[in-house]
Design a protein around this motif. Structure first.
Motif, PDB file in Angstrom:
ATOM      1  N   LEU A 238       0.874  -1.043  -0.010  1.00  0.00           N
ATOM      2  CA  LEU A 238       0.000   0.044   0.100  1.00  0.00           C
ATOM      3  C   LEU A 238       0.739   1.369   0.017  1.00  0.00           C
ATOM      4  O   LEU A 238       0.327   2.398  -0.158  1.00  0.00           O
ATOM      5  N   GLY A 239       2.168   0.942   0.022  1.00  0.00           N
ATOM      6  CA  GLY A 239       3.312   2.260   0.175  1.00  0.00           C
ATOM      7  C   GLY A 239       2.953   3.161   1.498  1.00  0.00           C
ATOM      8  O   GLY A 239       2.564   2.549   2.573  1.00  0.00           O
ATOM      9  N   GLU A 240       2.721   4.459   1.258  1.00  0.00           N
ATOM     10  CA  GLU A 240       3.090   5.406   2.525  1.00  0.00           C
ATOM     11  C   GLU A 240       2.027   5.016   3.486  1.00  0.00           C
ATOM     12  O   GLU A 240       2.108   5.146   4.711  1.00  0.00           O
ATOM     13  N   PRO A 241       0.576   4.869   2.850  1.00  0.00           N
ATOM     14  CA  PRO A 241      -0.520   4.623   3.804  1.00  0.00           C
ATOM     15  C   PRO A 241      -0.309   3.522   4.736  1.00  0.00           C
ATOM     16  O   PRO A 241      -0.807   3.397   5.918  1.00  0.00           O
ATOM     17  N   ALA A 242       0.321   2.431   4.266  1.00  0.00           N
ATOM     18  CA  ALA A 242       0.561   1.329   4.990  1.00  0.00           C
ATOM     19  C   ALA A 242       1.686   1.758   6.243  1.00  0.00           C
ATOM     20  O   ALA A 242       1.676   1.389   7.115  1.00  0.00           O
ATOM     21  N   LEU A 243       2.752   2.750   5.856  1.00  0.00           N
ATOM     22  CA  LEU A 243       3.610   2.950   6.839  1.00  0.00           C
ATOM     23  C   LEU A 243       2.901   3.899   7.913  1.00  0.00           C
ATOM     24  O   LEU A 243       3.365   3.799   9.023  1.00  0.00           O
ATOM     25  N   GLU A 244       2.098   4.523   7.677  1.00  0.00           N
ATOM     26  CA  GLU A 244       1.149   5.505   8.519  1.00  0.00           C
ATOM     27  C   GLU A 244       0.476   4.479   9.537  1.00  0.00           C
ATOM     28  O   GLU A 244       0.437   4.594  10.809  1.00  0.00           O
ATOM     29  N   LEU A 245      -0.108   3.459   9.052  1.00  0.00           N
ATOM     30  CA  LEU A 245      -0.999   2.382   9.683  1.00  0.00           C
ATOM     31  C   LEU A 245       0.005   1.705  10.896  1.00  0.00           C
ATOM     32  O   LEU A 245      -0.356   1.634  11.809  1.00  0.00           O
ATOM     33  N   LEU A 246       1.135   1.488  10.053  1.00  0.00           N
ATOM     34  CA  LEU A 246       2.103   0.624  11.075  1.00  0.00           C
ATOM     35  C   LEU A 246       2.553   1.678  12.199  1.00  0.00           C
ATOM     36  O   LEU A 246       2.684   1.164  13.386  1.00  0.00           O
ATOM     37  N   ALA A 247       2.809   2.944  12.151  1.00  0.00           N
ATOM     38  CA  ALA A 247       3.390   3.927  12.999  1.00  0.00           C
ATOM     39  C   ALA A 247       2.076   4.102  13.972  1.00  0.00           C
ATOM     40  O   ALA A 247       2.626   3.924  15.090  1.00  0.00           O
ATOM     41  N   THR A 248       1.030   4.105  13.199  1.00  0.00           N
ATOM     42  CA  THR A 248      -0.213   4.383  14.448  1.00  0.00           C
ATOM     43  C   THR A 248      -0.489   3.174  15.222  1.00  0.00           C
ATOM     44  O   THR A 248      -0.568   3.183  16.515  1.00  0.00           O
ATOM     45  N   VAL A 249      -0.646   1.798  14.584  1.00  0.00           N
ATOM     46  CA  VAL A 249      -0.932   0.787  15.354  1.00  0.00           C
ATOM     47  C   VAL A 249       0.424   0.467  16.450  1.00  0.00           C
ATOM     48  O   VAL A 249       0.263   0.094  17.444  1.00  0.00           O
ATOM     49  N   GLY A 250       1.301   0.600  16.055  1.00  0.00           N
ATOM     50  CA  GLY A 250       2.649   0.284  16.643  1.00  0.00           C
ATOM     51  C   GLY A 250       2.730   1.221  17.767  1.00  0.00           C
ATOM     52  O   GLY A 250       2.944   0.714  18.924  1.00  0.00           O
ATOM     53  N   ALA A 251       2.366   2.335  17.741  1.00  0.00           N
ATOM     54  CA  ALA A 251       2.351   3.221  18.802  1.00  0.00           C
ATOM     55  C   ALA A 251       1.313   3.173  19.884  1.00  0.00           C
ATOM     56  O   ALA A 251       1.480   3.134  21.045  1.00  0.00           O
ATOM     57  N   GLU A 252       0.233   2.776  19.114  1.00  0.00           N
ATOM     58  CA  GLU A 252      -0.926   2.267  20.117  1.00  0.00           C
ATOM     59  C   GLU A 252      -0.607   1.128  21.071  1.00  0.00           C
ATOM     60  O   GLU A 252      -0.701   1.100  22.264  1.00  0.00           O
ATOM     61  N   LEU A 253       0.025   0.267  20.544  1.00  0.00           N
ATOM     62  CA  LEU A 253       0.371  -1.223  21.301  1.00  0.00           C
ATOM     63  C   LEU A 253       1.810  -1.044  21.939  1.00  0.00           C
ATOM     64  O   LEU A 253       2.134  -2.020  22.747  1.00  0.00           O
ATOM     65  N   GLY A 254       2.547   0.192  21.577  1.00  0.00           N
ATOM     66  CA  GLY A 254       3.618   0.020  22.447  1.00  0.00           C
ATOM     67  C   GLY A 254       4.856  -0.844  21.688  1.00  0.00           C
ATOM     68  O   GLY A 254       5.710  -1.358  22.322  1.00  0.00           O
ATOM     69  N   LEU A 255       4.477  -1.211  20.287  1.00  0.00           N
ATOM     70  CA  LEU A 255       5.578  -1.897  19.601  1.00  0.00           C
ATOM     71  C   LEU A 255       6.503  -1.059  18.727  1.00  0.00           C
ATOM     72  O   LEU A 255       5.688  -0.427  17.691  1.00  0.00           O
ATOM     73  N   PRO A 256       7.818  -1.343  18.731  1.00  0.00           N
ATOM     74  CA  PRO A 256       8.378  -0.787  17.408  1.00  0.00           C
ATOM     75  C   PRO A 256       8.179  -1.498  16.159  1.00  0.00           C
ATOM     76  O   PRO A 256       7.881  -2.771  16.166  1.00  0.00           O
ATOM     77  N   VAL A 257       8.314  -0.743  15.042  1.00  0.00           N
ATOM     78  CA  VAL A 257       7.794  -1.417  13.812  1.00  0.00           C
ATOM     79  C   VAL A 257       9.247  -1.362  12.930  1.00  0.00           C
ATOM     80  O   VAL A 257      10.180  -0.669  12.828  1.00  0.00           O
ATOM     81  N   VAL A 258       9.146  -2.736  12.232  1.00  0.00           N
ATOM     82  CA  VAL A 258      10.151  -2.779  11.184  1.00  0.00           C
ATOM     83  C   VAL A 258       9.439  -3.220   9.902  1.00  0.00           C
ATOM     84  O   VAL A 258       8.505  -3.567   9.698  1.00  0.00           O
ATOM     85  N   THR A 259       9.898  -2.408   8.995  1.00  0.00           N
ATOM     86  CA  THR A 259       9.509  -2.379   7.481  1.00  0.00           C
ATOM     87  C   THR A 259      10.533  -2.282   6.330  1.00  0.00           C
ATOM     88  O   THR A 259      11.502  -1.827   6.813  1.00  0.00           O
ATOM     89  N   GLU A 260      10.181  -2.769   5.103  1.00  0.00           N
ATOM     90  CA  GLU A 260      11.201  -3.005   4.114  1.00  0.00           C
ATOM     91  C   GLU A 260      11.456  -1.600   3.546  1.00  0.00           C
ATOM     92  O   GLU A 260      10.380  -1.051   2.969  1.00  0.00           O
ATOM     93  N   VAL A 261      12.756  -0.952   3.264  1.00  0.00           N
ATOM     94  CA  VAL A 261      12.594  -0.024   2.205  1.00  0.00           C
ATOM     95  C   VAL A 261      13.599  -0.409   1.017  1.00  0.00           C
ATOM     96  O   VAL A 261      14.523  -1.059   1.194  1.00  0.00           O
TER      97      VAL A 261
END
Ligand code: PEP
Ligand code: MN
Length: 544
Positions: free
Chosen positions: A352-375
């Protein structure tokens, strides 16, 4: 042969490689001395010097337990090789040496003093340019000032010379006695401005303050002399070498006005580091303890088995939140999820591109989980950094060197996956690309390699774990998902990886594997992941 002999032999191999690398550096100095000897028609052999070396090395070898006889043998071999090298010699002719500054700048004078007839300066505007002249082989050496007795470290030169692709051949000191000069005789009190290079001005702080002049920064002391000559205004003086003043027809008003009369600068003589005998050096263990990479509160590389988990691709907010909540509850410490997907077919879902990054950051922050994603692209590194805590370099990108360099310049940890057909040397060489740019926080990730076996999607190279533990200080993660490709076989390989000494795992989990837009066959259900985690904890416990 017992396993411990094998292990120690690997340790010896690493030390021997280092010895050879050091000898290659030595050879560069030997070549330089050979050139000076030939230019001055001096004989190659100097028996007095050899005796002196022999005594010194015998003493050192006695002290460190090698024994004086060992020193003799080694010295004979090294001297033989050096003499042969000097008599054959590299091509005759002056060495091009990159320096910062014009003719008669202090770097030019220091070069003339130390390497006189054997060198020819390559004048560069900045320190950076001088080093790039060396790197691009427009010069064979570079001479860069790194320390001054009055002002200390010379910045930014001192930081630049520690780059791993450069090697210091010698440190050379030279006295620096600045003079004040103008275009015409003038009273000191009439001088209003003094032009020079900032470090030179700094070395004369006291005298310039007494004179109450305004300082003007120029590129180097000789360039400043050119400026003053062109201005042709006797109220504008230059702080430079007497040679720079005299050769430009300027009048010296005062000599040696540096704060300390014994002012001296040390230059580093640099060469390109000879190619190492293996393609990696920064990721080599060299006796270092395990490197622990911190991702927020999470420590990868210590005694905890860190598990990263989440969907292959971020598909929707609901999918990501469900997966993330489940993996967190089961004990995952980092959330994974792809936003940019390196798919085999351009017709498959690309992420999904950048919208997926936004979701990762949001959900990660919500749950207190750092996120890893490919560039995947160097020009997206900055964007991914805004959202992710760890950047993944995927298997297909492992040798994309511009991408490796780009992530080497960010201050986030990098998860470096092994290419599907990468050897250990190629993989650690890739890690060196990242480390060489200054990013120490590289986590290696084995994700299965391509073999003749079609039993599983790839073949999980578990045997690389003990090898890596021995050869590198970097932490090692195992991705059983992409290795095995079939969900029900993944937990067995996950626990095997932990038993073999992996520092952690990265595993794909999807709330509805059959609905997944990518890698559904290998996705664990939340329940499957939870069961796997219980086994992972048990094995981690047993390994302590
Ligand atoms: C991934 O982690 O989603 C992925 C594409 O992995 P790899 O680069 O190992 O194939
Ligand atoms: Mn995947």
């Amino acid at each position: 042969m017992t396993r411990s002999i094998e292990t120690f032999r690997h340790a010896l191999d690493a030390i021997d490689s280092d010895l050879l690398d050091r000898l290659a550096e030595r050879q560069q100095v030997v070549d330089l001395i050979g050139l000076i000897k030939r230019t001055h028609r001096q004989s190659i052999r100097d028996e007095h010097r050899e005796e002196h070396q022999r005594t010194r090395l015998r003493q050192l070898a006695e002290r460190n337990g090698l024994g004086a006889d060992a020193a003799d043998g080694l010295l004979d071999a090294i001297l033989d090789q050096s003499r042969q090298r000097q008599s054959e010699g590299p091509p005759q002719g002056a060495l091009k040496v990159a320096i910062q500054g014009q003719p008669d700048s202090w770097s030019a004078l220091s070069l003339a003093h130390h390497l006189g007839e054997v060198s020819q300066p390559v004048h560069c505007a900045t320190f950076r340019e001088a080093l790039s002249a060396l790197r691009s082989e427009r010069a064979q050496l570079a001479l860069v000032p790194v320390h001054n007795s009055t002002i200390g470290t010379v910045r930014p030169a001192a930081e630049l010379v520690t780059a791993p692709d450069l090697v210091t051949l010698a440190e050379l000191a030279f006295p620096v006695h600045h003079c004040l000069a103008t275009v015409a005789p003038v009273a000191l009190s009439d001088i209003s401005h003094v032009h020079s290079q900032p470090p030179a001005l700094h070395q004369c702080t006291n005298r310039l303050a007494q004179l109450g002049v305004t300082c003007v920064d120029e590129a180097d002391t000789a360039a400043a002399a050119d400026v003053v000559r062109t201005l042709a205004d006797p109220t504008h003086a230059v702080l430079c070498s007497p040679q720079a003043a005299e050769r430009r027809g300027l009048v010296i008003i005062e000599r040696n006005l540096n704060d300390h009369p014994e002012n001296a600068t040390t230059w580093t003589l640099l060469a390109r580091r000879p190619a190492p005998s293996r393609p990696w050096r920064l990721s080599a263990r060299f006796g270092r303890p395990d490197h622990v990479v911190s991702i927020g509160e999470v420590r990868v590389g210590g005694s905890e088995t860190v598990v990263m988990a989440g969907p292959c691709s971020v598909e929707s907010e609901k999918q990501l939140r469900t997966a993330a909540t489940a993996v967190k509850a089961a004990g995952a410490r980092v959330l994974r999820g792809g936003a940019f997907k390196p798919r085999t077919s351009p017709w498959s879902f690309q992420g999904l591109g950048e919208p997926a990054l936004e979701l990762l950051a949001t959900v990660g922050a919500e749950l207190g989980l750092p996120v890893v994603t490919e560039v995947m692209q160097p020009d997206r590194v900055a964007m991914v950094c805004e959202y992710a805590d760890v950047l993944q370099i995927g298997a297909r990108s492992m040798q994309n060197t511009p991408l490796l360099r780009a992530v080497g310049r960010v201050d986030k940890p990098i998860l470096l996956k092994r290419g599907a057909s990468a050897t250990l040397d190629e993989w650690l060489g890739a890690a060196d690309y990242i480390l060489a740019e200054g990013n120490d926080n590289v986590i290696l990730c084995e994700r299965g390699i391509r073999t003749f076996s079609r039993a599983t999607r790839n073949t999980l190279d578990l045997s690389v774990i003990p090898v890596l533990r021995e050869r590198t200080h970097l932490p090692i993660l195992i991705d059983p998902s992409h290795a095995v490709g079939v969900a029900r076989w993944i937990p067995d390989m996950a626990v095997a990886a932990v038993a073999a000494g992996a520092h952690g795992l990265i595993v794909e989990v999807h709330p509805e594997p059959s609905e997944a837009l990518s890698d559904g066959a290998q996705a664990l259900t939340p329940e499957g992941f939870d069961a796997m985690m219980a086994r992972v904890r048990a094995v981690t416990q047993a390994m302590r």
